[in-house]
Design a protein around this motif. Structure first.
Motif, PDB file in Angstrom:
ATOM      1  N   THR A   1       0.838  -1.213   0.000  1.00 24.39           N
ATOM      2  CA  THR A   1       0.000   0.000   0.000  1.00 24.39           C
ATOM      3  C   THR A   1       0.866   1.252   0.000  1.00 24.39           C
ATOM      4  O   THR A   1       0.567   2.228  -0.696  1.00 24.39           O
TER       5      THR A   1
ATOM      6  N   LEU B   1       0.578   4.061  -2.937  1.00 27.39           N
ATOM      7  CA  LEU B   1       0.159   5.417  -2.578  1.00 27.39           C
ATOM      8  C   LEU B   1       1.312   6.416  -2.698  1.00 27.39           C
ATOM      9  O   LEU B   1       1.103   7.580  -3.052  1.00 27.39           O
TER      10      LEU B   1
ATOM     11  N   ARG C   1      -6.361   3.985   2.859  1.00 27.49           N
ATOM     12  CA  ARG C   1      -6.594   4.934   1.774  1.00 27.49           C
ATOM     13  C   ARG C   1      -7.721   5.911   2.124  1.00 27.49           C
ATOM     14  O   ARG C   1      -7.713   7.063   1.694  1.00 27.49           O
TER      15      ARG C   1
END
Length: 311
Positions: free
Chosen positions: A13, A17, A148
């Motif tokens: 992640t 990101l 997120r």
């Protein structure tokens, strides 16, 4: 069950990101260093292995937040939360800065390393800081979705990553920050499960069904803010609530839900949690779980005993 570990999902992640958000900065305390190398290479100047200096990591992260970055501080739970709490309180809390604290090794995940590596008061500590948020995802997809949703919302958020997963498949549409998940409907008792113990809660439900007890199972991946409406709705129907949480009794989810239930009249309440005492016994993670009642049999027995169901 996902073959991917929670820590691997964390690294994945961050990589994805980090390439989308130039303000994301990751600081670690000499753990997860190798799995975060793809992030370090893809996002030069935004990765720091600070070493075994956890209070410094927190202060550095707060400084980055003050400059407009979105910091992620990551290391083992007792060192990042308990050892560094003064810096968390002053540097983030008092100055109302947003950031992300991502821990591994909560409760007794590092069971064989003893008290220095145990941490079952992390929720209680974070709850003392106004505006703080607590997320406890027990599957990789939950972490990815929830991170997120809130990582850049300007609040201080703790993400507690457990070593073990609940091994259940949740619909991604049901994973929303601040909202619990009603896993199975029931009429006689509400089981509120957190972390990996959703699996044990569902096992207990099977055993209860054999005794003609219809249990409703609610899963909480967000500890703070609490989904009051979902809990009150279920409790008003079943009039019996048991909370399963791998946290000390004081300051945990159970204590907060017990206070909440007082607003809707007499409801029987119980919890399977870590007693307010040091866990001095030797054993594996699963040995500790079995001893403390985090098992289908333990939950089933406690429900039947404390809620006076006839076997």
């Amino acid at each position: 069950m996902s073959a991917k570990s929670m820590r691997d999902q964390f690294a994945e992640t961050m990589l994805e990101l980090g390439q989308e958000d130039n303000n994301l900065v990751v600081l670690v305390g000499d753990i997860s260093h190798f799995i975060l190398q793809p992030f370090a290479k893809a996002c030069p100047g935004r990765y720091y292995n600070v070493g075994i200096c956890e209070p410094t990591i927190i202060s550095m992260a707060a400084g980055l937040a003050k400059m407009g970055f979105v910091p992620v501080a990551h290391t083992i739970a007792p060192f990042l939360i308990e050892r560094s709490f003064e810096q968390i309180k002053l540097d983030f809390g008092y100055h109302q800065l947003g950031g992300n604290l991502i821990t591994v090794g909560s409760a007794f995940d590092y069971s064989n390393l003893g008290c220095t590596h145990h941490c079952y008061s992390d929720f209680a500590l974070l709850k003392t800081l106004p505006g703080s948020q607590i997320v406890y995802p027990a599957s990789p997809v939950e972490f990815d979705i929830l991170f997120r949703q809130v990582y850049a919302n300007g609040q201080l958020t703790l993400y507690r990553l457990p070593a073990y997963q609940h091994e259940q498949v949740l619909d991604s549409k049901d994973i929303e920050f601040g909202k619990g998940v009603k896993v199975i409907e029931g009429e006689d008792v509400t089981i509120v499960a957190t972390g990996p113990h959703l699996k044990a809660a569902l096992g207990a439900r099977e055993q209860l069904t054999a005794h003609s007890i219809d249990a409703e199972v609610i899963y909480l991946h967000t500890i703070r803010p609490l989904d009051d409406n979902l809990i009150l709705s279920s409790a008003s129907k079943t009039r019996r609530v048991i909370v399963i949480e791998e946290h000390a009794q004081s300051g945990g989810v159970g204590e907060e839900i017990a206070r909440l239930l007082h607003t809707v009249g007499p409801i029987q309440f119980s919890s399977v949690c870590i007693p307010d005492e040091f866990q001095r016994e030797y054993g594996t993670y699963h040995d500790h779980c079995e001893r403390l009642g985090f098992s289908p049999e333990g939950i089933n027995n406690q429900i039947q005993r404390e809620f006076n169901f006839k076997a």
